[in-house]
Structure formats: C-alpha cells, structure tokens
Motif scaffolding. Sequence first.
Motif, PDB file in Angstrom:
ATOM      1  N   UNK A  10      81.937  45.278  49.996  1.00 38.59           N
ATOM      2  CA  UNK A  10      82.425  46.181  48.946  1.00 38.59           C
ATOM      3  C   UNK A  10      82.808  47.537  49.536  1.00 38.59           C
ATOM      4  N   UNK A  11      81.971  48.039  50.445  1.00 38.10           N
ATOM      5  CA  UNK A  11      82.254  49.337  51.078  1.00 38.10           C
ATOM      6  C   UNK A  11      83.557  49.271  51.884  1.00 38.10           C
ATOM      7  N   UNK A  12      83.773  48.162  52.575  1.00 34.63           N
ATOM      8  CA  UNK A  12      85.004  47.987  53.354  1.00 34.63           C
ATOM      9  C   UNK A  12      86.210  47.975  52.411  1.00 34.63           C
ATOM     10  N   UNK A  13      86.104  47.225  51.332  1.00 31.87           N
ATOM     11  CA  UNK A  13      87.218  47.147  50.379  1.00 31.87           C
ATOM     12  C   UNK A  13      87.502  48.517  49.773  1.00 31.87           C
ATOM     13  N   UNK A  14      86.469  49.196  49.297  1.00 37.38           N
ATOM     14  CA  UNK A  14      86.671  50.499  48.664  1.00 37.38           C
ATOM     15  C   UNK A  14      87.237  51.519  49.653  1.00 37.38           C
ATOM     16  N   UNK A  15      86.742  51.508  50.881  1.00 37.82           N
ATOM     17  CA  UNK A  15      87.254  52.429  51.904  1.00 37.82           C
ATOM     18  C   UNK A  15      88.729  52.138  52.186  1.00 37.82           C
ATOM     19  N   UNK A  16      89.071  50.861  52.290  1.00 34.99           N
ATOM     20  CA  UNK A  16      90.465  50.483  52.555  1.00 34.99           C
ATOM     21  C   UNK A  16      91.369  50.934  51.411  1.00 34.99           C
ATOM     22  N   UNK A  17      90.959  50.646  50.183  1.00 33.92           N
ATOM     23  CA  UNK A  17      91.769  51.039  49.029  1.00 33.92           C
ATOM     24  C   UNK A  17      91.976  52.548  49.002  1.00 33.92           C
ATOM     25  N   UNK A  18      90.893  53.302  49.202  1.00 36.80           N
ATOM     26  CA  UNK A  18      90.973  54.765  49.140  1.00 36.80           C
ATOM     27  C   UNK A  18      91.874  55.308  50.248  1.00 36.80           C
ATOM     28  N   UNK A  19      91.705  54.803  51.473  1.00 33.48           N
ATOM     29  CA  UNK A  19      92.528  55.283  52.591  1.00 33.48           C
ATOM     30  C   UNK A  19      94.007  54.974  52.375  1.00 33.48           C
ATOM     31  N   UNK A  20      94.308  53.799  51.856  1.00 37.20           N
ATOM     32  CA  UNK A  20      95.712  53.445  51.592  1.00 37.20           C
ATOM     33  C   UNK A  20      96.285  54.343  50.501  1.00 37.20           C
ATOM     34  N   UNK A  21      95.511  54.603  49.447  1.00 39.41           N
ATOM     35  CA  UNK A  21      95.981  55.486  48.371  1.00 39.41           C
ATOM     36  C   UNK A  21      96.229  56.901  48.895  1.00 39.41           C
ATOM     37  N   UNK A  22      95.413  57.345  49.845  1.00 38.31           N
ATOM     38  CA  UNK A  22      95.540  58.710  50.377  1.00 38.31           C
ATOM     39  C   UNK A  22      96.613  58.837  51.448  1.00 38.31           C
ATOM     40  N   UNK A  23      96.691  57.855  52.366  1.00 37.53           N
ATOM     41  CA  UNK A  23      97.546  58.011  53.543  1.00 37.53           C
ATOM     42  C   UNK A  23      98.597  56.932  53.731  1.00 37.53           C
ATOM     43  N   UNK A  24      98.502  55.861  52.972  1.00 36.45           N
ATOM     44  CA  UNK A  24      99.476  54.793  53.107  1.00 36.45           C
ATOM     45  C   UNK A  24      98.989  53.669  54.000  1.00 36.45           C
ATOM     46  N   UNK A  25      99.612  52.537  53.838  1.00 37.34           N
ATOM     47  CA  UNK A  25      99.244  51.323  54.554  1.00 37.34           C
ATOM     48  C   UNK A  25      99.556  51.413  56.046  1.00 37.34           C
ATOM     49  N   UNK A  26     100.690  51.988  56.389  1.00 38.71           N
ATOM     50  CA  UNK A  26     101.115  52.037  57.794  1.00 38.71           C
ATOM     51  C   UNK A  26     100.151  52.842  58.659  1.00 38.71           C
ATOM     52  N   UNK A  27      99.554  53.882  58.104  1.00 40.84           N
ATOM     53  CA  UNK A  27      98.665  54.754  58.877  1.00 40.84           C
ATOM     54  C   UNK A  27      97.257  54.187  59.033  1.00 40.84           C
ATOM     55  N   UNK A  28      96.949  53.122  58.345  1.00 42.84           N
ATOM     56  CA  UNK A  28      95.604  52.559  58.302  1.00 42.84           C
ATOM     57  C   UNK A  28      95.200  51.951  59.646  1.00 42.84           C
ATOM     58  N   UNK A  29      94.008  52.295  60.118  1.00 45.35           N
ATOM     59  CA  UNK A  29      93.467  51.683  61.336  1.00 45.35           C
ATOM     60  C   UNK A  29      92.095  51.101  61.028  1.00 45.35           C
ATOM     61  N   UNK A  30      91.692  50.126  61.820  1.00 48.37           N
ATOM     62  CA  UNK A  30      90.371  49.520  61.645  1.00 48.37           C
ATOM     63  C   UNK A  30      89.268  50.560  61.869  1.00 48.37           C
TER      64      UNK A  30
END
Length: 190
Positions: A10-30
Amino acid sequence: MKLKDDEKQRAIAQATFRLVAESGLAALTMSDIARAANIATATLYVYYPSKDELLVRLYEQAKTSTAHRLMHAYDPKAPLRARARGVWLAMLHNRLAHFAEASFQEQFAASPWFRERSQRMVASTMGAFSEALDEGRRHEVLKNVPVALLAASFIASVREAARLIRAGDLADDEASRVSAFSMCWDALKA
C-alpha cells in the motif's frame, strides 16, 4: 524468502501515485518511490522487479479498484440518463477522493507502458458503461458518433469539473454537480 507485507505494498502504491501526481510519470525512479514509501530500494525490487512491472501492476490494481467504485453506482435497469448521472457522479467523487491515483491512471494510459494487455483490462472493467453509451447511440438518445468519442467527452467533463472544484473555482455542492452533469448530458444527447 520473506512474505510480502500488504502495508508495504500500500505504501509503495500511495508513494507512486503521489509522486506521479506531483512530478509526472517520466521523472519517476525506483529510488524515489522507495524513499517516499519509507523502504529500502532493494526491498522495492523484491515487490516489483522493474519499474515497468511496478507501473503495469499498479495501473491494473488501481483501474480495477476504480472500476469497482464506479460500477457500484451503476444500475443497469435505470433509464440511460440516470445510469449516466450515477457513473458521472461516482467518477467525480472518485477523482476528488483519489486524485493522485486518478492522475497516475491518466498519465499511464497516455504512456508507452499502456499496451494491449492494459487496454483489454480497461475494456473488460468498464464494459457495461461502454455498452450503455452504445445503447444510447443506437436508440438515438445520444449523438451518433463513435462510443470512444462519447466516453472521451464524458470523462473530460468529469475531469474538468473536478479540476474546477479542486481549484476553488466551482463550489463543491449538489447544485454545482447537477449543473455540471446537465451540461455533460446536453453535450452528449442527440
């Protein structure tokens, strides 16, 4: 091997969703996801062996959850306008209550990760609503345009109403929701 922890997932999912909403999918890193989820990057790789796998699996999970929330409001026996209103209101509520998740889904659907498997999954989860739009078109209640265009217009109406409410430019009340849906319906009807 250690069992996977639901709380970490759940923490991974929520962190991913929040980061994508803030910075976008392309900027996302593991490593960004791991940091935001308060886990080690190596632990993240235990759950998801690659960024591709993480994105596809989270999208499918999020889309399934969203479809359940939306179709819960769907009454197949109701008149078409009432069915559309129920789904429209459920979509608006979902977008306001789960903004980061909705942003993630939207960005994923416009990305190279959105492949045939994801497209088939979307079609199966929202099939009843697509069929209702097609029924409305066949019975000349809705405009005689491709169902994909009807759906796109419907979804765009929800997205913009949610954006206006989040920005404070539209009151978050019943009167505003009724007006916004009525405008959407007027745009779709034949």
